[in-house]
Write a protein that holds these residues in place. Structure first.
Motif, PDB file in Angstrom:
ATOM      1  N   ALA A 115       0.834  -1.504  -0.102  1.00 22.51           N
ATOM      2  CA  ALA A 115      -0.073  -0.023  -0.146  1.00 22.51           C
ATOM      3  C   ALA A 115       0.839   1.192  -0.020  1.00 22.51           C
ATOM      4  O   ALA A 115       0.572   2.198  -0.653  1.00 22.51           O
ATOM      5  N   VAL A 118       1.880   2.287  -3.394  1.00 21.92           N
ATOM      6  CA  VAL A 118       1.056   3.456  -4.307  1.00 21.92           C
ATOM      7  C   VAL A 118       0.235   4.542  -3.963  1.00 21.92           C
ATOM      8  O   VAL A 118      -0.617   4.897  -4.233  1.00 21.92           O
ATOM      9  N   LEU A 144      -2.324   3.043 -11.756  1.00 25.29           N
ATOM     10  CA  LEU A 144      -1.755   1.814 -11.384  1.00 25.29           C
ATOM     11  C   LEU A 144      -1.836   0.664 -12.331  1.00 25.29           C
ATOM     12  O   LEU A 144      -2.992   0.552 -13.110  1.00 25.29           O
ATOM     13  N   VAL A 157      -5.551  -6.336  -6.187  1.00 22.12           N
ATOM     14  CA  VAL A 157      -6.121  -4.878  -6.087  1.00 22.12           C
ATOM     15  C   VAL A 157      -7.383  -4.666  -5.267  1.00 22.12           C
ATOM     16  O   VAL A 157      -8.480  -5.082  -5.898  1.00 22.12           O
ATOM     17  N   LEU A 185      -5.311  -0.027  -1.607  1.00 21.63           N
ATOM     18  CA  LEU A 185      -5.511   1.140  -2.074  1.00 21.63           C
ATOM     19  C   LEU A 185      -6.052   2.302  -1.146  1.00 21.63           C
ATOM     20  O   LEU A 185      -6.356   3.387  -1.455  1.00 21.63           O
ATOM     21  N   ALA A 205      -4.408   5.394  -1.208  1.00 23.29           N
ATOM     22  CA  ALA A 205      -4.103   5.982  -2.481  1.00 23.29           C
ATOM     23  C   ALA A 205      -4.860   7.203  -3.009  1.00 23.29           C
ATOM     24  O   ALA A 205      -6.019   6.800  -3.982  1.00 23.29           O
ATOM     25  N   LEU A 264      -5.067   8.285  -6.664  1.00 22.41           N
ATOM     26  CA  LEU A 264      -5.404   7.434  -7.929  1.00 22.41           C
ATOM     27  C   LEU A 264      -6.683   7.524  -8.469  1.00 22.41           C
ATOM     28  O   LEU A 264      -7.752   7.758  -7.826  1.00 22.41           O
ATOM     29  N   VAL A 309      -6.821   2.302 -12.687  1.00 19.93           N
ATOM     30  CA  VAL A 309      -6.218   1.219 -12.867  1.00 19.93           C
ATOM     31  C   VAL A 309      -6.430   0.162 -13.779  1.00 19.93           C
ATOM     32  O   VAL A 309      -7.676   0.290 -14.416  1.00 19.93           O
TER      33      VAL A 309
END
Length: 380
Positions: free
Chosen positions: A32, A35, A41, A49, A54, A57, A60, A63
């Motif tokens: 973790a 990211v 990602l 995932v 996450l 993140a 983000l 993905v």
């Protein structure tokens, strides 16, 4: 923009470098913390995932998984977070189909028999199962399909039950996703009872997920049934196959059925296209630009292509025996399974090999021969 990418995903730098800063990571051990500050990602099937990966993140927004399957992705969680997800369905279907065909040719050669005349049952008629069926039918084999989900969706192809398929087929090739619940769950679809029921001299090949076959039950069955011939590209407990199973199978490889250079490039390119669309920017890279010219071509000056000659042609693009030997030597060493996958960069698809014929040679290949090679995917 920061892009975290699996170090074993090819062509990432060529495609994504213009979009942001790329940091390559070990997909199987990704944490973790790695990211936390990622905007994008890019993963393969070895990375789970989910919320645990996450939850911190916060930047983000995309993905991508260069895979057909999505069982390693918590899609619902991504949806709740408003994170766009894309995978690459069909990217390696051709590679898997050709792997199945080549593996069966190799097994026929080893057993001093012919693949011609065999009836092949395909369990799972999605992208890879359909690609396998295409190759096998191009070679003139009868193919049976079993896929209750496709059948329920109204797919126009003819489907039969698994029990009927096992009664009629000489060869069974598995191409299902892994599902653990529901009336058509595939986890241990081939359990001890199903394996015991396989008719004499059957060939079984698995290129989808290891847990579709109960590997411990398979060990037990194979110890008493030398007539059952098994080809495994996927293994229960990857990346740690059961060591006692490996000597019992005819061909063994480290989950590389879809690992053609074309398939890898196609998977990464699909994610590049999807990210560009998400960012509302132009796609200015080309898939053809990524692939090197193939070093071989084949001059065919025989009237009929026998099975031995066809296998020799197939070996120009992929020699399964090399991967089998390497796997048996290194699968149980530290990180051996993953290292074999990481270093698997040499395989091409049939389309890379150009087949040429003499223009005015009385022995030039027949129309049927040319049509077969064209249907299999060889370039003309």
């Amino acid at each position: 923009m920061k892009i975290i990418a699996d170090e074993n995903m090819p062509f990432v730098e060529a495609l994504f470098a213009e979009l942001g800063q790329i940091e390559f990571v070990n997909g199987r051990t990704l944490t973790a913390e790695q990211v936390n500050d990622a905007d994008v990602l890019l993963v393969r099937s070895v990375t789970k995932v989910n919320q645990a990966l996450l939850q911190h993140a916060h930047k983000l927004k995309f993905v991508g998984s260069a895979t057909i399957g999505t069982d390693h992705i918590d899609i619902e969680y991504l949806h709740q977070r408003g994170i766009m997800f894309s995978n690459a369905p069909g990217c390696n279907a051709t590679a898997v189909g050709e792997f199945v065909f080549i593996a069966l040719l190799e097994l026929a050669k080893r057993l001093q028999t012919s693949l011609k005349g065999k009836v092949v049952g395909i369990v799972g008629a999605g992208n890879t199962g359909t690609a396998a069926a295409k190759c096998l039918q191009a070679y003139g084999l009868q193919v049976l399909l079993c896929d209750p989900l496709k059948q329920a969706e109204g797919d126009s192809r003819h489907f039969i039950s698994l029990d009927e398929l096992l009664e009629r087929a000489d060869i069974v090739s598995l191409h299902v996703p892994i599902t653990k619940v529901g009336p058509h769950k595939t986890w241990y679809l081939f359990d001890e009872q199903k394996l015991k029921s396989l008719k004499p001299n059957m060939w079984l090949i698995n290129c989808c997920r290891g847990e579709v076959i109960d590997n411990r039950a398979l060990i037990k069955i194979k110890q008493t049934r030398t007539d059952l011939k098994v080809i495994l590209d996927v293994w229960e407990g990857e990346p740690n196959p059961m060591a006692e199973l490996v000597p019992l199978v005819e061909f063994a490889t480290p989950h590389v059925a879809g690992y053609s250079l074309e398939g890898k490039a196609r998977g990464t390119f699909i994610l590049y296209q999807q990210l560009c669309q998400h960012l509302n920017i132009a796609v200015n890279q080309s898939l053809n630009y990524l692939l090197p010219e193939f070093e071989f071509s084949q001059l065919l000056n025989i009237t009929n292509l026998d099975e031995t000659s066809l296998l020799k042609m197939c070996r120009l693009v992929f020699d399964l025996r090399d991967d089998d030997a390497l796997f048996r030597e290194h699968f149980d060493s530290a990180a051996g399974f993953d290292l074999l996958r990481k270093q698997h960069t040499h395989r091409r698809e049939f389309s890379a090999l150009a087949v040429k014929y003499p223009v005015s040679d009385a022995n030039s290949a027949s129309i049927d021969c040319r049509n077969t090679l064209s249907s299999l995917g060889f370039s003309q």
